[in-house]
Write a protein that holds these residues in place. Structure first.
Motif, PDB file in Angstrom:
ATOM      1  N   LEU A 155     -28.011  22.998 -29.034  1.00  0.00           N
ATOM      2  CA  LEU A 155     -29.327  22.491 -28.722  1.00  0.00           C
ATOM      3  C   LEU A 155     -29.955  23.318 -27.617  1.00  0.00           C
ATOM      4  N   LEU A 156     -29.262  23.700 -26.595  1.00  0.00           N
ATOM      5  CA  LEU A 156     -29.902  24.278 -25.314  1.00  0.00           C
ATOM      6  C   LEU A 156     -30.193  25.772 -25.903  1.00  0.00           C
ATOM      7  N   ALA A 157     -29.429  26.349 -26.863  1.00  0.00           N
ATOM      8  CA  ALA A 157     -29.774  27.749 -27.169  1.00  0.00           C
ATOM      9  C   ALA A 157     -31.138  27.682 -28.248  1.00  0.00           C
ATOM     10  N   ALA A 158     -31.184  26.368 -28.712  1.00  0.00           N
ATOM     11  CA  ALA A 158     -32.450  26.384 -29.639  1.00  0.00           C
ATOM     12  C   ALA A 158     -33.623  26.025 -28.826  1.00  0.00           C
ATOM     13  N   GLY A 159     -33.567  25.618 -27.544  1.00  0.00           N
ATOM     14  CA  GLY A 159     -34.555  25.661 -26.633  1.00  0.00           C
ATOM     15  C   GLY A 159     -34.882  23.942 -26.443  1.00  0.00           C
ATOM     16  N   SER A 160     -33.748  23.288 -26.658  1.00  0.00           N
ATOM     17  CA  SER A 160     -34.044  21.695 -26.513  1.00  0.00           C
ATOM     18  C   SER A 160     -33.512  21.241 -25.156  1.00  0.00           C
ATOM     19  N   PRO A 161     -34.155  20.343 -24.495  1.00  0.00           N
ATOM     20  CA  PRO A 161     -33.767  19.937 -23.223  1.00  0.00           C
ATOM     21  C   PRO A 161     -32.742  18.647 -23.591  1.00  0.00           C
ATOM     22  N   LEU A 162     -31.743  18.561 -22.606  1.00  0.00           N
ATOM     23  CA  LEU A 162     -30.767  17.618 -22.514  1.00  0.00           C
ATOM     24  C   LEU A 162     -30.957  16.360 -21.962  1.00  0.00           C
ATOM     25  N   MET A 163     -30.760  15.229 -22.065  1.00  0.00           N
ATOM     26  CA  MET A 163     -30.994  14.261 -20.942  1.00  0.00           C
ATOM     27  C   MET A 163     -29.402  13.407 -20.736  1.00  0.00           C
ATOM     28  N   MET A 164     -28.894  13.505 -19.731  1.00  0.00           N
ATOM     29  CA  MET A 164     -27.447  13.101 -19.623  1.00  0.00           C
ATOM     30  C   MET A 164     -27.370  12.235 -18.665  1.00  0.00           C
ATOM     31  N   PHE A 165     -26.464  10.931 -18.499  1.00  0.00           N
ATOM     32  CA  PHE A 165     -25.944  10.323 -17.195  1.00  0.00           C
ATOM     33  C   PHE A 165     -24.717  10.888 -16.746  1.00  0.00           C
ATOM     34  N   PRO A 166     -24.801  11.725 -15.508  1.00  0.00           N
ATOM     35  CA  PRO A 166     -23.428  12.273 -15.177  1.00  0.00           C
ATOM     36  C   PRO A 166     -22.472  11.573 -14.784  1.00  0.00           C
ATOM     37  N   GLU A 167     -22.867  10.498 -14.109  1.00  0.00           N
ATOM     38  CA  GLU A 167     -22.050   9.461 -13.800  1.00  0.00           C
ATOM     39  C   GLU A 167     -21.061   8.749 -14.864  1.00  0.00           C
ATOM     40  N   GLY A 168     -21.627   9.065 -16.172  1.00  0.00           N
ATOM     41  CA  GLY A 168     -20.681   8.751 -17.279  1.00  0.00           C
ATOM     42  C   GLY A 168     -20.737   7.397 -17.869  1.00  0.00           C
ATOM     43  N   THR A 169     -20.876   6.524 -16.907  1.00  0.00           N
ATOM     44  CA  THR A 169     -21.204   4.952 -16.964  1.00  0.00           C
ATOM     45  C   THR A 169     -22.012   4.181 -16.103  1.00  0.00           C
ATOM     46  N   ARG A 170     -22.620   2.952 -16.464  1.00  0.00           N
ATOM     47  CA  ARG A 170     -23.475   2.222 -15.493  1.00  0.00           C
ATOM     48  C   ARG A 170     -22.506   1.886 -14.237  1.00  0.00           C
ATOM     49  N   THR A 171     -22.975   2.092 -13.032  1.00  0.00           N
ATOM     50  CA  THR A 171     -22.618   1.648 -11.832  1.00  0.00           C
ATOM     51  C   THR A 171     -22.365   0.312 -11.739  1.00  0.00           C
ATOM     52  N   SER A 172     -21.154  -0.388 -11.116  1.00  0.00           N
ATOM     53  CA  SER A 172     -21.001  -1.892 -11.125  1.00  0.00           C
ATOM     54  C   SER A 172     -21.424  -2.374 -10.058  1.00  0.00           C
ATOM     55  N   ASP A 173     -21.808  -1.613  -8.933  1.00  0.00           N
ATOM     56  CA  ASP A 173     -22.180  -2.235  -7.536  1.00  0.00           C
ATOM     57  C   ASP A 173     -23.557  -1.556  -6.820  1.00  0.00           C
ATOM     58  N   GLY A 174     -24.256  -0.835  -7.686  1.00  0.00           N
ATOM     59  CA  GLY A 174     -25.637  -0.317  -7.276  1.00  0.00           C
ATOM     60  C   GLY A 174     -25.255   1.180  -6.576  1.00  0.00           C
ATOM     61  N   SER A 175     -24.013   1.542  -6.227  1.00  0.00           N
ATOM     62  CA  SER A 175     -23.828   2.630  -5.719  1.00  0.00           C
ATOM     63  C   SER A 175     -23.615   3.917  -6.641  1.00  0.00           C
ATOM     64  N   LEU A 176     -24.008   5.068  -6.174  1.00  0.00           N
ATOM     65  CA  LEU A 176     -24.016   6.137  -7.194  1.00  0.00           C
ATOM     66  C   LEU A 176     -22.529   6.665  -7.173  1.00  0.00           C
ATOM     67  N   ARG A 177     -21.978   6.980  -8.482  1.00  0.00           N
ATOM     68  CA  ARG A 177     -20.825   7.144  -8.704  1.00  0.00           C
ATOM     69  C   ARG A 177     -20.771   8.832  -8.815  1.00  0.00           C
ATOM     70  N   PRO A 178     -19.280   9.117  -8.659  1.00  0.00           N
ATOM     71  CA  PRO A 178     -19.444  10.598  -8.663  1.00  0.00           C
ATOM     72  C   PRO A 178     -19.782  11.186 -10.106  1.00  0.00           C
ATOM     73  N   PHE A 179     -20.220  12.562 -10.010  1.00  0.00           N
ATOM     74  CA  PHE A 179     -20.747  12.888 -11.123  1.00  0.00           C
ATOM     75  C   PHE A 179     -19.777  13.975 -11.810  1.00  0.00           C
ATOM     76  N   LYS A 180     -19.872  13.768 -13.385  1.00  0.00           N
ATOM     77  CA  LYS A 180     -19.034  14.435 -14.178  1.00  0.00           C
ATOM     78  C   LYS A 180     -19.567  16.021 -14.280  1.00  0.00           C
ATOM     79  N   ASP A 181     -18.749  16.872 -14.588  1.00  0.00           N
ATOM     80  CA  ASP A 181     -19.011  18.260 -14.744  1.00  0.00           C
ATOM     81  C   ASP A 181     -19.887  18.736 -15.856  1.00  0.00           C
ATOM     82  N   GLY A 182     -19.832  18.108 -17.123  1.00  0.00           N
ATOM     83  CA  GLY A 182     -20.337  18.412 -18.410  1.00  0.00           C
ATOM     84  C   GLY A 182     -21.869  19.244 -18.266  1.00  0.00           C
ATOM     85  N   ALA A 183     -22.631  18.413 -17.512  1.00  0.00           N
ATOM     86  CA  ALA A 183     -24.136  18.510 -17.639  1.00  0.00           C
ATOM     87  C   ALA A 183     -24.205  20.236 -17.025  1.00  0.00           C
ATOM     88  N   PHE A 184     -23.382  20.167 -15.793  1.00  0.00           N
ATOM     89  CA  PHE A 184     -23.735  21.509 -14.913  1.00  0.00           C
ATOM     90  C   PHE A 184     -23.011  22.501 -15.387  1.00  0.00           C
TER      91      PHE A 184
END
Length: 239
Positions: free
Chosen positions: A141-170
């Motif tokens: 998709l990126l090679a074809a020129g399409s932007p991607l939308m990702m949640f780098p935390e991987g899942t919703r936060t349970s307490d409102g704090s920002l969770r660690p980010f995963k590497d894939g998007a970066f």
């Protein structure tokens, strides 16, 4: 009262989604010969999703920095994830990105069918094979020129704090040399609990598109990841 309203609201969504899906099918059929990236279908889907935000009298949504997002060219968009309605409000950006989303959503009748029509990318959390397939599709998709939308935390936060980010998007941004757009989603965690579907209170949600990060300004994906997380965390702390 909120319980009654919540039941009515979700019933309204269930009843109207098939109608919107018929429209999605028509858009897909009409544009299929010339719109390979399915931009028109995604923008229709954006209007469909945003409609459910704007008709809810308990919710108010404001979008800041939308003009920073490109209409053309590949990019990686990353946002924090506090609530189920994050997906609805992020559609209100009205930019032609492709969602990367957990496989379970693709199995939901009507909603999942539309996601497949759009060519969004499924992933099964915890499955190495699925993650590899997801990364391969994102590379295409990126090679074809399409932007991607990702949640780098991987899942919703349970307490409102920002969770660690995963590497894939970066890793993807580094590999393709495309900008990363951090996006801070404010206020949605107060609208809907992580567990359950009872709407909690009136909220004023806000999407804040932050200045883009250029991969060449960072030594590696780790540094890029931490810069994106710091940018979003700072924006959330200032809200």
């Amino acid at each position: 009262m909120l319980r009654v309203f919540s039941v009515a609201y979700w019933a309204f969504i269930v009843l109207t989604c098939p109608v919107f899906f018929v429209g999605a099918l028509l858009v897909w059929l009409v544009t299929l010969p010339f719109d390979r990236r399915r931009v028109a279908l995604h923008l229709y889907s954006s209007a469909w999703a945003a409609f459910y935000v704007y008709v809810n009298p308990l919710w108010r949504l404001r979008v800041a920095g939308r003009d920073r997002l490109p209409w053309h060219g590949a990019a990686v968009l990353v946002a924090n994830h506090a609530s189920l309605i994050d997906i609805l409000v992020l559609f209100a950006l009205f930019r032609p990105f492709k969602w990367v989303s957990k496989q379970e959503i693709f199995r939901v009748p009507v909603i999942g069918w539309n996601m497949r029509l759009n060519g969004y990318v499924p992933v099964v959390r915890g499955s190495g094979a699925s993650v590899r397939r997801m990364m391969e599709r994102c590379n295409e998709l990126l090679a074809a020129g399409s932007p991607l939308m990702m949640f780098p935390e991987g899942t919703r936060t349970s307490d409102g704090s920002l969770r660690p980010f995963k590497d894939g998007a970066f890793d993807l941004a580094m590999r393709h040399g495309v900008p990363v757009f951090p996006i801070a989603v404010h206020g949605t965690g107060q609208a809907l609990p992580r567990k359950g579907l009872i709407l909690k209170e009136q909220i004023r949600a806000r999407i804040e598109v932050l200045p883009p990060l250029t991969p060449t300004d960072f030594p590696d994906a780790y540094a890029l990841r931490e810069a994106a997380r710091e940018s979003i965390g700072k924006a959330l702390a200032e809200s």
